[in-house]
Write an enzyme that holds these catalytic residues in place. Structure first.
Site, PDB file in Angstrom:
ATOM      1  N   GLU A 277     -19.273  15.290   0.208  1.00  0.00           N
ATOM      2  CA  GLU A 277     -19.488  14.357  -0.897  1.00  0.00           C
ATOM      3  C   GLU A 277     -20.751  13.524  -0.730  1.00  0.00           C
ATOM      4  OE1 GLU A 277     -16.562  11.254  -1.432  1.00  0.00           O
ATOM      5  OE2 GLU A 277     -17.392  10.672  -3.356  1.00  0.00           O
TER       6      GLU A 277
ATOM      7  N   LYS B  60     -18.192  17.670  -3.713  1.00  0.00           N
ATOM      8  CA  LYS B  60     -17.796  16.542  -4.556  1.00  0.00           C
ATOM      9  C   LYS B  60     -19.050  15.709  -4.788  1.00  0.00           C
ATOM     10  CE  LYS B  60     -14.871  12.431  -4.714  1.00  0.00           C
ATOM     11  NZ  LYS B  60     -13.505  11.950  -4.523  1.00  0.00           N
TER      12      LYS B  60
ATOM     13  N   LYS C 249     -12.408  15.099   3.594  1.00  0.00           N
ATOM     14  CA  LYS C 249     -13.520  14.565   2.802  1.00  0.00           C
ATOM     15  C   LYS C 249     -14.414  13.666   3.632  1.00  0.00           C
ATOM     16  CE  LYS C 249     -14.024  10.767   0.232  1.00  0.00           C
ATOM     17  NZ  LYS C 249     -13.778   9.714  -0.771  1.00  0.00           N
TER      18      LYS C 249
ATOM     19  N   ARG D 163       0.844  -1.202   0.000  1.00  0.00           N
ATOM     20  CA  ARG D 163       0.000   0.000   0.000  1.00  0.00           C
ATOM     21  C   ARG D 163       0.879   1.252   0.000  1.00  0.00           C
ATOM     22  NH1 ARG D 163      -2.962  -3.189   3.793  1.00  0.00           N
ATOM     23  NH2 ARG D 163      -2.198  -2.012   5.590  1.00  0.00           N
TER      24      ARG D 163
HETATM   25  P1  13P Z   1     -14.175   7.027  -7.500  1.00  0.00           P
HETATM   26  O1  13P Z   1     -13.769   8.110  -8.483  1.00  0.00           O
HETATM   27  O2  13P Z   1     -13.466   5.733  -7.710  1.00  0.00           O
HETATM   28  O3  13P Z   1     -15.670   6.908  -7.403  1.00  0.00           O
HETATM   29  O4  13P Z   1     -13.671   7.473  -6.074  1.00  0.00           O
HETATM   30  C1  13P Z   1     -13.766   8.785  -5.684  1.00  0.00           C
HETATM   31  C2  13P Z   1     -14.032   8.864  -4.257  1.00  0.00           C
HETATM   32  O5  13P Z   1     -13.289   9.464  -3.513  1.00  0.00           O
HETATM   33  C3  13P Z   1     -15.241   8.221  -3.740  1.00  0.00           C
HETATM   34  O6  13P Z   1     -15.421   8.603  -2.421  1.00  0.00           O
END
Ligand code: 13P
Length: 334
Positions: free
Chosen positions: A177, A219, A136, A46
């Protein structure tokens, strides 16, 4: 930290032609991504993989920031330099995923709610010390005949707003998000309606919790038919519907909107973003914060020969950044 400071971080995150790379997969999620290409999910793999991505030459030309996971923000390059230090040196703003993931919402089968508010103030303070400048939190909205309930929408938006207020108190730009999931056979019209309800609820909740929009980034998913819907949409249709729902729900004072890729192919995610920017100008910059659509080609390459393909994998992720950076300007030519 003043609102002006938060505002300037938020603006830098969506600087013209730049977007975000999301590399904040939890240990469980990266396990799935690694397993799909035959990589063992251990800490060193990772770490090495995230180093490959974060140190890709030229990445910073089209990447303004990267979202890290709790383990990653504490990790270092093989030469012992903390990732956050390398990022700041390269002009890539460190971000951190702070939610603890979705759990079933009691009483509402099929709906989920994101956890992670307990103890969040202390965790945010630690992340600031570790160098984070934005955070986020992802809320998951499922679509089916019975979902989402208005209760699920409200519970998720309330949590997003509580998180956002705590971020601003700590001096972090909140990236809020709400992800409307693409799984299912719903039409693009249903996706539109759900996005509309979620975004109305979200901006109402942000207002109720005294969140300063000038220091916030949205987002969000795109308005797109479910993966199993018989009628898939043209690129222009997705672009039109997404821009339309954003214009009717998102205040112009927001510094920027970025999209997740959510299971779209690399090409779809770039084409959709490009098409949206071609029909601009819009009240806010529209850019990307892709996880899979930024990484999947590079990961596949690296998995085949970790040493031999290292440089090619770095070039691949930098190339995806460039394509999406052009799409953020509406200048991608396929
Ligand atoms: P994806 O673009 O793979 O959907 O991931 C973005 C992300 O941060 C989802 O929380």
């Amino acid at each position: 930290m003043s609102i002006e400071d938060l505002e300037s971080i938020a603006q830098a995150m969506v600087a013209p032609g730049k977007g975000i790379i999301a590399i904040d997969e939890s240990t469980n999620t990266i396990k799935k991504r690694f397993e799909a290409v035959g990589i063992e999910n251990n800490e060193e793999n990772r770490r090495a993989y995230r180093e490959l991505l974060l140190t890709a030459p030229g990445l910073n030309e089209h990447i303004s920031g990267a979202i890290l996971y709790d383990e990653t923000i504490r990790q270092k390059t093989k030469d012992g330099v903390p990732f956050t230090q390398v990022m700041k040196k390269n002009g890539i703003i460190p971000g951190i995923k702070v939610d603890k993931g979705p759990v079933p919402l009691a009483g509402f089968p099929g709906d989920v709610v994101t956890e992670g508010l307990d103890g969040l103030r202390d965790r945010l303070a630690e992340y600031v010390k570790l160098g984070a400048q934005f955070a986020k939190w992802r809320a998951v909205i499922n679509i089916s005949d019975d979902n989402p309930s208005s209760t699920a929408i409200e519970a998720n938006c309330h949590a997003l707003a509580r998180y956002a207020a705590l971020c601003q108190e700590a001096g972090l730009v909140p990236m809020v998000e709400p992800e409307v999931i693409m799984d299912g056979d719903h039409s693009i019209e249903v996706s539109y309606e759900v996005h509309e309800a979620v975004l109305r609820s979200l901006f109402n909740a942000l207002y109720e919790q005294n969140v300063m929009l000038e220091g916030t980034i949205l987002k969000v998913s795109m308005v797109i038919p479910g993966k199993d819907c018989d009628e898939q949409a043209e690129v222009e249709e997705v672009a039109d519907a997404t821009v339309r729902v954003l214009k009717s729900t998102v205040p112009a004072s927001l510094p920027g909107i970025v999209f997740l890729s959510g299971g779209q192919t690399d090409e779809q995610s770039t084409a959709h973003l490009n098409a949206m920017n071609r029909i601009g100008p819009h009240p806010w910059p529209l850019s990307f914060s892709y996880g899979r659509a930024m990484q999947q080609a590079a990961l596949k390459l690296w998995s085949k020969d970790m040493k031999g393909n290292y440089v090619e994998a770095q070039k691949t992720v930098a190339a995806r950044a460039k394509e999406n950076g052009m799409a953020a300007l509406g200048q991608w030519n396929g």
